[in-house]
Scaffold this motif. Sequence first.
Motif, PDB file in Angstrom:
ATOM      1  N   ALA A   1       0.830  -1.208   0.000  1.00 50.07           N
ATOM      2  CA  ALA A   1       0.000   0.000   0.000  1.00 50.07           C
ATOM      3  C   ALA A   1       0.863   1.256   0.000  1.00 50.07           C
ATOM      4  N   TYR A   2       1.941   1.225   0.763  1.00 48.09           N
ATOM      5  CA  TYR A   2       2.832   2.384   0.839  1.00 48.09           C
ATOM      6  C   TYR A   2       3.491   2.647  -0.509  1.00 48.09           C
ATOM      7  N   GLU A   3       4.005   1.614  -1.153  1.00 46.79           N
ATOM      8  CA  GLU A   3       4.678   1.792  -2.436  1.00 46.79           C
ATOM      9  C   GLU A   3       3.705   2.314  -3.488  1.00 46.79           C
TER      10      GLU A   3
ATOM     11  N   ARG B   1       3.815   6.064  -5.712  1.00 50.24           N
ATOM     12  CA  ARG B   1       3.772   6.175  -7.172  1.00 50.24           C
ATOM     13  C   ARG B   1       2.544   6.959  -7.642  1.00 50.24           C
ATOM     14  N   ALA B   2       1.479   6.948  -6.878  1.00 45.02           N
ATOM     15  CA  ALA B   2       0.240   7.610  -7.294  1.00 45.02           C
ATOM     16  C   ALA B   2       0.182   9.077  -6.897  1.00 45.02           C
ATOM     17  N   HIS B   3       0.962   9.456  -5.895  1.00 43.81           N
ATOM     18  CA  HIS B   3       0.883  10.815  -5.355  1.00 43.81           C
ATOM     19  C   HIS B   3       2.273  11.439  -5.301  1.00 43.81           C
TER      20      HIS B   3
ATOM     21  N   ALA C   1      11.345   5.099  -3.093  1.00 38.91           N
ATOM     22  CA  ALA C   1      10.895   6.364  -3.677  1.00 38.91           C
ATOM     23  C   ALA C   1      12.035   7.368  -3.775  1.00 38.91           C
ATOM     24  N   THR C   2      12.855   7.445  -2.728  1.00 41.37           N
ATOM     25  CA  THR C   2      13.976   8.386  -2.756  1.00 41.37           C
ATOM     26  C   THR C   2      15.097   7.879  -3.646  1.00 41.37           C
TER      27      THR C   2
ATOM     28  N   ALA D   1      -7.554  15.071  -1.142  1.00 39.16           N
ATOM     29  CA  ALA D   1      -7.616  13.719  -1.707  1.00 39.16           C
ATOM     30  C   ALA D   1      -6.317  12.952  -1.424  1.00 39.16           C
ATOM     31  N   GLU D   2      -5.185  13.637  -1.524  1.00 42.75           N
ATOM     32  CA  GLU D   2      -3.910  12.992  -1.234  1.00 42.75           C
ATOM     33  C   GLU D   2      -3.824  12.625   0.251  1.00 42.75           C
ATOM     34  N   LYS D   3      -4.295  13.517   1.102  1.00 44.02           N
ATOM     35  CA  LYS D   3      -4.281  13.235   2.538  1.00 44.02           C
ATOM     36  C   LYS D   3      -5.161  12.046   2.864  1.00 44.02           C
TER      37      LYS D   3
END
Length: 282
Positions: free
Chosen positions: A18-20, A24-26, A57-58, A225-227
């Motif tokens: 879910a985190y990954e 990628r989506a936000h 991500a980094t 929405a991102e939050k």
Amino acid sequence: MAPQDALLGWDEDANAEAYEAFTRAHPMYDATSRDLARRAGLADAHLVVDLCGGAGATARAILDLVPARARVVSVDSAAAMQRVGRRALDGHRLSWITAPAERLAEHVPVGGVDAVVCNSAIWKTDTPAVFAAVARALRPGGSFAFNIGGGFAGVRHPDEDTVRTGPSLNTLIHQVAARDHGYTPPPKAADTAPKLPLSMVTAQLATAGLALVDTEVTAQHGTMAEKKAWLSLPLFARPTDGGFTHAQRMEILEAAYALTSPGTPIVTSWLVVVAQRPEDTP
């Protein structure tokens, strides 16, 4: 598959997946990662460490900025996060080390790292031990760029006040939980001092032999929405107490989100810190 009804931690497949997907989506992690990577000065780097790198991500941002010859090492203690990251990022330029940040110097050439970048995680570590490990790993003149959430650092960017248009989603979640489920939030701790203010960071860096180069309070702009997507992750779902199942937390989140608009702007403050191992250190 639905996540289990518990905060199972970073080293758990459902949370890692879910985190990954969120990264990628936000844009939040990509933006903060690129900011830190730019501040680290990677134009001539040969070896860079992505500390507490999670699912990568980094590392993605670092790989975009370093020379083609450079290597990146992602260090994280959660094997589940790294398993997810390897699917998309594994390759000869990026390697993965499963280890706590405090043990960084045991896994890289001592004095051979050009830069260390740590996004959104330094306050979860034993910072004096991590700073000492970073100092050992860096070459003389090497840089260390990291950020600290505004609440932990005790800083607040002015945009938080000028952009705010109503109660935060966290506040609405607790209000809905109280209204619909009889939830009573725990009393606020008497000690509300920031956990990692700049004065403490500066002292710990100096003790480790690192020199403070630059600091800045930045504002990360996003949307409601991102939050909501962030608070949908099992690790961050609210309320964290009260014995709620994950399904109940998602029901509360939906009800709270219905009181907002998806495009409502939100701002998150960060204290960005850049340090360096001095050139004249042995």
